[in-house]
Design an enzyme around this catalytic site. Structure first.
Site, PDB file in Angstrom:
ATOM      1  N   SER A  79       0.549  -9.922  -6.631  1.00  0.00           N
ATOM      2  CA  SER A  79      -0.765  -9.575  -6.084  1.00  0.00           C
ATOM      3  C   SER A  79      -1.249  -8.316  -6.767  1.00  0.00           C
ATOM      4  O   SER A  79      -0.448  -7.488  -7.230  1.00  0.00           O
ATOM      5  CB  SER A  79      -0.662  -9.334  -4.576  1.00  0.00           C
ATOM      6  OG  SER A  79      -1.861  -8.779  -4.065  1.00  0.00           O
TER       7      SER A  79
ATOM      8  N   TYR B 278       3.220  -4.434   2.410  1.00  0.00           N
ATOM      9  CA  TYR B 278       2.969  -5.600   1.566  1.00  0.00           C
ATOM     10  C   TYR B 278       2.813  -5.164   0.104  1.00  0.00           C
ATOM     11  O   TYR B 278       3.343  -5.808  -0.805  1.00  0.00           O
ATOM     12  CB  TYR B 278       1.698  -6.301   2.048  1.00  0.00           C
ATOM     13  CG  TYR B 278       1.312  -7.534   1.266  1.00  0.00           C
ATOM     14  CD1 TYR B 278       1.938  -8.750   1.496  1.00  0.00           C
ATOM     15  CD2 TYR B 278       0.296  -7.487   0.314  1.00  0.00           C
ATOM     16  CE1 TYR B 278       1.564  -9.890   0.793  1.00  0.00           C
ATOM     17  CE2 TYR B 278      -0.085  -8.616  -0.393  1.00  0.00           C
ATOM     18  CZ  TYR B 278       0.557  -9.821  -0.144  1.00  0.00           C
ATOM     19  OH  TYR B 278       0.188 -10.946  -0.849  1.00  0.00           O
TER      20      TYR B 278
ATOM     21  N   LYS C  76       5.047  -6.431  -3.138  1.00  0.00           N
ATOM     22  CA  LYS C  76       4.503  -7.085  -4.321  1.00  0.00           C
ATOM     23  C   LYS C  76       4.792  -6.280  -5.598  1.00  0.00           C
ATOM     24  O   LYS C  76       4.926  -6.856  -6.686  1.00  0.00           O
ATOM     25  CB  LYS C  76       3.003  -7.325  -4.152  1.00  0.00           C
ATOM     26  CG  LYS C  76       2.692  -8.417  -3.126  1.00  0.00           C
ATOM     27  CD  LYS C  76       3.362  -9.741  -3.500  1.00  0.00           C
ATOM     28  CE  LYS C  76       2.991 -10.868  -2.563  1.00  0.00           C
ATOM     29  NZ  LYS C  76       3.598 -12.151  -2.955  1.00  0.00           N
TER      30      LYS C  76
END
Length: 261
Positions: free
Chosen positions: A148, A161, A165
């Site tokens: 991402s 998060y 990533k």
């Protein structure tokens, strides 16, 4: 006539996690249309069956296997199901992800960290380990990790998060370096904001969406179909000299300098 890139996947077997909807389902349909047998996995069998049925209705080959990438035995069983059904594994798309925490990173609980890292990073490792063992038997393969832009640039409210990533990006590079001698190529796709159920909390909120669009030069959110081209390239012979790379598909978000504000 000049040599044209070969995007054909006929005879290949692809295992795709997080494939019951969104990006994973779109990639599964793309690969099947290009000739691959696809093994679709996520935690919910019913949703997987719908995707597999739609692929078979179009003449493709698909197997739906519910599995949790946080469970080593479930991962091993998934890979063995792929081998039993189609003879081996050539392509792995690591796409399963979770994000149970939204807010300042210091407001996250340790349970959030454990869950996010176990699925988003360690789960990718488990799948890569199991699938690469089968790829070696076929003298090579492709591993494609869905990362991402959040792994490159902090995103508001998504700190844990983002860290996960960023871990996917480094995992991609380490695996690429270590598996090159086995003929296995490992690359990552780093999408920006894509219209999926996973990101619904952002694009379905007018204020959040407005903030997000300010940072995207194309001033829109991607559709899942816009990720399939790069996924096909990385799975096919067209990418035969590509490994350890991360491909941003973000509408220009990474290079934005505030020019559109």
């Amino acid at each position: 006539m000049a040599h044209l890139p070969n995007f054909d996947l006929e005879g290949k077997v692809a295992v795709i996690t997080g494939a019951s909807r969104g990006i994973g389902a779109a990639i599964g349909r793309c690969y099947a249309a290009m000739g691959a047998a696809v093994v679709l996995s996520s935690r919910k069998q019913a949703a997987l069956d719908e995707v597999a049925d739609s692929i078979r209705a179009e003449g493709g080959r698909a197997l739906a296997v519910a599995a949790h990438t946080g469970d080593v035995q479930a991962v091993d069983s998934l890979v063995q199901e792929a081998v039993r059904a189609f003879g081996g594994v050539d392509i792995l798309v690591n796409n399963a992800a979770t994000n149970p925490h939204f807010g300042p990173i210091l407001s996250a609980e340790e349970s959030h960290w454990h869950k996010i890292l176990d699925v988003n990073v360690v789960g990718y490792f488990r799948m890569a380990k199991a699938c690469s063992a089968e790829m070696v038997k076929r003298s090579g393969g492709r591993i494609i990790n869905l990362a991402s832009i959040a792994g490159r640039r902090p995103q508001p409210g998504m700190g844990v998060y983002c860290v996960s990533k960023a871990g996917v990006l480094m995992l991609t590079e380490v695996l690429a370096a270590e598996l090159a001698d086995e003929g296995i190529q490992v690359n990552a796709i780093a999408p920006g904001f894509v219209r999926t159920d996973f990101s619904r909390a952002i694009w379905d909120n007018p204020e959040l969406k407005k903030t997000v669009l300010k940072a995207i030069p194309q001033k829109r959110i991607a559709e899942t179909s816009e990720l399939t081209g790069i996924a096909l390239y990385l799975a096919s012979e067209a990418s035969s000299f590509t490994t350890g790379a991360t491909f941003l598909v973000d509408g220009g978000q990474w290079v934005d300098a505030g020019l559109g504000e």
